[in-house]
Design a protein around this motif. Structure first.
Motif, PDB file in Angstrom:
ATOM      1  N   CYS A  17      -0.915  49.202 -22.673  1.00 28.63           N
ATOM      2  CA  CYS A  17      -0.487  47.801 -22.531  1.00 28.63           C
ATOM      3  C   CYS A  17      -1.493  46.828 -23.148  1.00 28.63           C
ATOM      4  O   CYS A  17      -1.206  45.644 -23.295  1.00 28.63           O
ATOM      5  CB  CYS A  17      -0.277  47.452 -21.058  1.00 28.63           C
ATOM      6  SG  CYS A  17      -1.803  47.446 -20.102  1.00 28.63           S
ATOM      7  N   ASP A  18      -2.698  47.319 -23.493  1.00 32.98           N
ATOM      8  CA  ASP A  18      -3.734  46.509 -24.169  1.00 32.98           C
ATOM      9  C   ASP A  18      -4.343  45.393 -23.329  1.00 32.98           C
ATOM     10  O   ASP A  18      -5.034  44.522 -23.880  1.00 32.98           O
ATOM     11  CB  ASP A  18      -3.198  45.875 -25.475  1.00 32.98           C
ATOM     12  CG  ASP A  18      -2.788  46.920 -26.501  1.00 32.98           C
ATOM     13  OD1 ASP A  18      -3.601  47.805 -26.781  1.00 32.98           O
ATOM     14  OD2 ASP A  18      -1.651  46.842 -27.003  1.00 32.98           O
ATOM     15  N   ILE A  19      -4.079  45.367 -22.032  1.00 34.98           N
ATOM     16  CA  ILE A  19      -4.724  44.352 -21.197  1.00 34.98           C
ATOM     17  C   ILE A  19      -5.441  45.062 -20.054  1.00 34.98           C
ATOM     18  O   ILE A  19      -5.019  46.125 -19.605  1.00 34.98           O
ATOM     19  CB  ILE A  19      -3.742  43.307 -20.619  1.00 34.98           C
ATOM     20  CG1 ILE A  19      -2.405  43.977 -20.313  1.00 34.98           C
ATOM     21  CG2 ILE A  19      -3.572  42.117 -21.539  1.00 34.98           C
ATOM     22  CD1 ILE A  19      -1.391  43.058 -19.716  1.00 34.98           C
ATOM     23  N   THR A  20      -6.519  44.467 -19.598  1.00 33.41           N
ATOM     24  CA  THR A  20      -7.262  45.108 -18.519  1.00 33.41           C
ATOM     25  C   THR A  20      -7.197  44.290 -17.232  1.00 33.41           C
ATOM     26  O   THR A  20      -7.525  44.784 -16.173  1.00 33.41           O
ATOM     27  CB  THR A  20      -8.735  45.331 -18.923  1.00 33.41           C
ATOM     28  OG1 THR A  20      -9.226  44.125 -19.501  1.00 33.41           O
ATOM     29  CG2 THR A  20      -8.859  46.453 -19.932  1.00 33.41           C
ATOM     30  N   GLU A  21      -6.798  43.017 -17.347  1.00 30.95           N
ATOM     31  CA  GLU A  21      -6.652  42.225 -16.120  1.00 30.95           C
ATOM     32  C   GLU A  21      -5.585  41.156 -16.262  1.00 30.95           C
ATOM     33  O   GLU A  21      -5.216  40.768 -17.380  1.00 30.95           O
ATOM     34  CB  GLU A  21      -7.977  41.591 -15.730  1.00 30.95           C
ATOM     35  CG  GLU A  21      -8.588  40.784 -16.851  1.00 30.95           C
ATOM     36  CD  GLU A  21      -9.907  40.130 -16.427  1.00 30.95           C
ATOM     37  OE1 GLU A  21     -10.274  39.108 -17.021  1.00 30.95           O
ATOM     38  OE2 GLU A  21     -10.534  40.640 -15.473  1.00 30.95           O
ATOM     39  N   PHE A  22      -5.077  40.737 -15.144  1.00 35.50           N
ATOM     40  CA  PHE A  22      -4.086  39.680 -15.074  1.00 35.50           C
ATOM     41  C   PHE A  22      -4.543  38.703 -14.015  1.00 35.50           C
ATOM     42  O   PHE A  22      -4.552  39.034 -12.837  1.00 35.50           O
ATOM     43  CB  PHE A  22      -2.736  40.279 -14.655  1.00 35.50           C
ATOM     44  CG  PHE A  22      -1.686  40.077 -15.677  1.00 35.50           C
ATOM     45  CD1 PHE A  22      -1.258  41.147 -16.448  1.00 35.50           C
ATOM     46  CD2 PHE A  22      -1.127  38.830 -15.882  1.00 35.50           C
ATOM     47  CE1 PHE A  22      -0.296  40.973 -17.406  1.00 35.50           C
ATOM     48  CE2 PHE A  22      -0.164  38.649 -16.849  1.00 35.50           C
ATOM     49  CZ  PHE A  22       0.255  39.717 -17.616  1.00 35.50           C
TER      50      PHE A  22
END
Ligand code: X90
Length: 275
Positions: free
Chosen positions: A10-15
């Motif tokens: 997903c290429d993201i590590t945090e939201f």
């Protein structure tokens, strides 16, 4: 506790503002292993793989890794890389079944994105928005398949070497792309596999072909997410072209993490959008 989980494609590590976890995939050779989390220096990884002449591999998260990400939560939304190219969806489903044995009241929705990177991110953003607007687990289970009818993924790659080496595309297609200035433009198929559309010579041709293909599918100013593999200038030019047509479009670009960087390779971009 509500938790949003994906694998690292997903290429993201945090939201910000929610409990989100990306479970790392791994990239390895016989001498080295990269875990796709914040610790990986992607520039170094790409350099190393370029100089390493033997073959390299990837692996999806084990069931145990998914279970560790579920721990402590009782309402869990999971989005995975396409089952058409990876075992990550199966591994997450197994983890769900095991978790439910010890947490019979938990609710876990595992979604096969049939896609990767930016489209996974868009699905996660959608789930979070639905949750924040007060939707129930059951309502979200109904809404997401509908949303996925409107989300799409294109990519432009300068090499298919790593995909062919790992049996994700055929070698004939891959060898046609190795040439200088040639990019292959493709789309995530209905089955979640690589479907080539055309070969583009030069950057301007990539940009105009992407815009043309987007409008063919019915793009009219919806959300766009673009991840790039050390090619921010191309991502920015695509954004510029989209904004010329739709000045208010919600468009964002960012660097890919390790798994997408490995398969899309240097210079590649992956673009998700809503029709
Ligand atoms: O080892 C594993 O289980 C991971 C296998 C991953 C295979 C392909 C990942 C693709 C990443 C490449 C361009 C977009 C293709 C999208 C088709 C759905 C990105």
């Amino acid at each position: 506790m509500i938790k949003f989980v994906a694998d690292s494609s997903c290429d993201i590590t945090e939201f910000p503002g929610v409990a989100f976890e990306a479970v790392p995939m791994t990239i390895s050779t016989s001498e080295k292993e990269y875990i796709d989390d914040d610790s990986t220096d992607i520039h170094e990884m790409l350099d190393y793989l370029h100089s390493y002449k033997d073959r390299s591999y990837t692996a999806c998260p084990s069931t145990e890794k998914w279970l560790a990400a579920f721990d402590g939560a009782d309402e869990i939304y999971v989005v995975t890389l396409t089952s058409g190219l990876s075992g990550t969806y199966n591994s997450a489903c197994l983890a769900r079944n095991i978790y439910l044995e010890s947490h019979p009241d938990a609710k876990i929705y595992v979604i096969d994105s049939l896609s990767t990177g930016p489209e996974i991110r868009m699905i996660i953003e959608k789930i979070i928005a639905l949750k924040q607007s007060g939707k129930t687990f059951e309502e979200i289970q109904l809404a997401i398949p509908e949303y996925m009818k409107t989300s799409h993924l294109f990519f432009s790659l300068k090499s298919l070497h790593n995909m062919a080496q790992n049996g994700r595309v055929n070698k004939v297609l891959a060898s046609a792309v190795g040439m200088l200035h040639i990019s292959i433009l493709g789309v995530a198929s209905e089955k979640g596999t690589v479907e080539p559309i055309s070969k583009c010579r030069g950057e301007n041709s990539v940009i105009s072909s992407i815009i043309k293909e987007m409008s063919k599918i019915g793009y009219h100013g919806g959300k766009v997410r673009i991840c790039h593999i050390e090619n921010e200038p191309l991502a920015e030019k695509i954004i510029e072209a989209i904004r010329k047509l739709y000045p208010l479009a919600d468009v964002l670009s960012y660097p890919a993490r390790a798994l997408c960087s490995y398969y899309a390779e240097r210079g590649g971009i992956i673009l998700g959008f809503e029709s």
